[in-house]
Each structure stands twice: as C-alpha cells, then as structure tokens.
Design a protein around this motif. Structure first.
Motif, short mmCIF file in Angstrom:
data_model
loop_
_atom_site.label_atom_id
_atom_site.label_comp_id
_atom_site.label_asym_id
_atom_site.label_seq_id
_atom_site.Cartn_x
_atom_site.Cartn_y
_atom_site.Cartn_z
N UNK A 145 0.82 -1.21 0.00
CA UNK A 145 0.00 0.00 0.00
C UNK A 145 0.86 1.27 0.00
N UNK A 146 1.90 1.28 0.80
CA UNK A 146 2.78 2.45 0.85
C UNK A 146 3.44 2.69 -0.50
N UNK A 147 3.91 1.61 -1.11
CA UNK A 147 4.57 1.73 -2.41
C UNK A 147 3.58 2.14 -3.50
N UNK A 148 2.35 1.64 -3.40
CA UNK A 148 1.29 2.02 -4.34
C UNK A 148 1.03 3.52 -4.27
N UNK A 149 0.80 4.03 -3.06
CA UNK A 149 0.51 5.45 -2.90
C UNK A 149 1.69 6.31 -3.36
N UNK A 150 2.89 5.88 -3.03
CA UNK A 150 4.09 6.64 -3.38
C UNK A 150 4.27 6.74 -4.89
N UNK A 151 3.87 5.68 -5.62
CA UNK A 151 4.08 5.63 -7.06
C UNK A 151 2.94 6.22 -7.88
N UNK A 152 1.83 6.59 -7.23
CA UNK A 152 0.71 7.15 -7.97
C UNK A 152 1.10 8.46 -8.63
N UNK A 153 0.55 8.73 -9.81
CA UNK A 153 0.79 10.03 -10.44
C UNK A 153 0.31 11.15 -9.55
N UNK A 154 1.06 12.25 -9.53
CA UNK A 154 0.67 13.41 -8.74
C UNK A 154 -0.41 14.20 -9.45
N UNK A 155 -0.82 15.34 -8.88
CA UNK A 155 -1.86 16.16 -9.52
C UNK A 155 -1.36 16.73 -10.84
#
Length: 209
Positions: free
Chosen positions: A182-192
C-alpha cells in the motif's frame, strides 16, 4: 508480571520472519505496489482471495485500496472474492467449495488485471483453482504464501513468501507486507496535473523450486 515463555517465543518468531522478509521479500512487495500504481489508475482491477485468516488479510488490502491507506486519494477497484457471500455460497452449493474463487475469477477478471492469492500453506485447492482460472483469463497471478516450495507458488507469476513454519507468524508478516504494498502504491501514484502513469516495475518469477 512474569513473562510468558510462549509469548516471548512468538515475538522472536515474528522478529526473525520480518528480518528475513526485509532481506528477501521487501523488494518484491515494493514492486507489487508500483505495478498496481500502473494498473489500477488505468482501469485495471485487483482481485484477492484467501481462506480463514488469509481471507481477512485479503479483505484488509482491498479496503485500503477502495478506501485509503494514509493520504487522501481517489478509490481504486479491488474486490475480495471470499466476501461475496451470496456468490460463495451459491457456487459452493452448486459446484463445490473448490470452485468458489475460480468461477468468480472467470466472471470478473480481465486480461491485465491482477489476482492476489494469500495462503499460509500454499496448498488450498480453491486457491489453486483460482490461479488456474486467472492464468487462463490473462490475469497476472501473485501469491503471498508461507515457505516455498508450495503448489500455489509454482502456479504464480510472482511470489512473496514468508520463511517460517508458524502459521500465525506467516499471517502477521503478511500484514506487514500488505502495508508495504500500500505504501509503495501510494508513493508511485501520479501526482496532480497531467502526469504520465508510472510504468509497472519488472517482476521476476518467485523462486518456487
């Protein structure tokens, strides 16, 4: 109060398992999170399944993705197959317990989706059937198990194994691994803004020999 020897040994077992996970499995968990960050925002789906305590772990993961893990973000498609109680009982009644996940995978899974199967033993027939159905439908099959080799790991495209004989310790370490995903998923998500979705990390097939 006098310390319980059993409780002390339990904690030592978990400590040792987490040490081995940090050395041997941490990179795999990070890769899974990064891959999901390339798949789910593009319209892909995560299907999860497990039995007993592993079912609870699978449902924990899907809740983090449909809800949120830490920071505010949009929801993503993630389904715990064991939680579809009417489907589970209908399929179990009509086709047998070994088919409760495979039939749902065939119904919901699409090529490019991810099927994550969680098992301490890696030998549950209903999960092996789900893996077979997932591969037939073009899903990426990931297995989170206890020690390898085991039959589920042998069917998976990627494996994250916890090297301990204690079922409780495997499940506890799986929870840590899920949070790393989950941490890695959130960290890798495209930003705004107009950001290109990250490319999935290259996964190597887990050692199931």
């Amino acid at each position: 109060m006098q310390e319980s020897r059993t409780a002390h040994e339990h904690c030592l077992s978990l400590q040792d398992a987490l040490h081995r996970f940090r050395d041997d499995g941490l990179g795999e968990a990070v890769a899974w999170g990064r891959n999901l960050a390339g798949i789910l925002p593009a319209g892909g789906r995560l299907l999860c399944a497990g039995n007993g305590g592993s079912a609870a772990q699978a449902q924990h993961l899907t809740a983090e993705l449909v809800g949120r893990y830490d920071q505010e973000r949009r929801p993503f498609s993630a389904i715990s197959l064991h939680a579809e109680t009417s489907s589970v009982t209908a399929i179990g009644n009509d086709y047998g317990f070994d088919e409760i996940f495979a039939r749902q995978v065939a119904a919901h899974g699409r090529a490019g989706d991810v099927l994550m199967l969680m098992s301490t033993s890696g030998s549950s027939d209903n999960l092996l059937g789900a893996a077979t159905a997932g591969r037939a439908a073009g899903l990426r099959v990931w297995a989170m198990t206890g020690p390898v080799p085991n039959p589920l790991a042998a069917q998976a495209d990627a494996v994250l194994s916890i090297d301990t004989e204690s079922t409780a310790t495997v499940q506890e370490a799986h929870l840590v691994a899920l949070h790393v995903v989950c941490e890695s998923f959130d960290e890798a998500l495209p930003g705004p803004g107009p950001v290109t979705a990250p490319q999935p990390a290259v996964l190597t097939r887990g050692d199931a020999s």
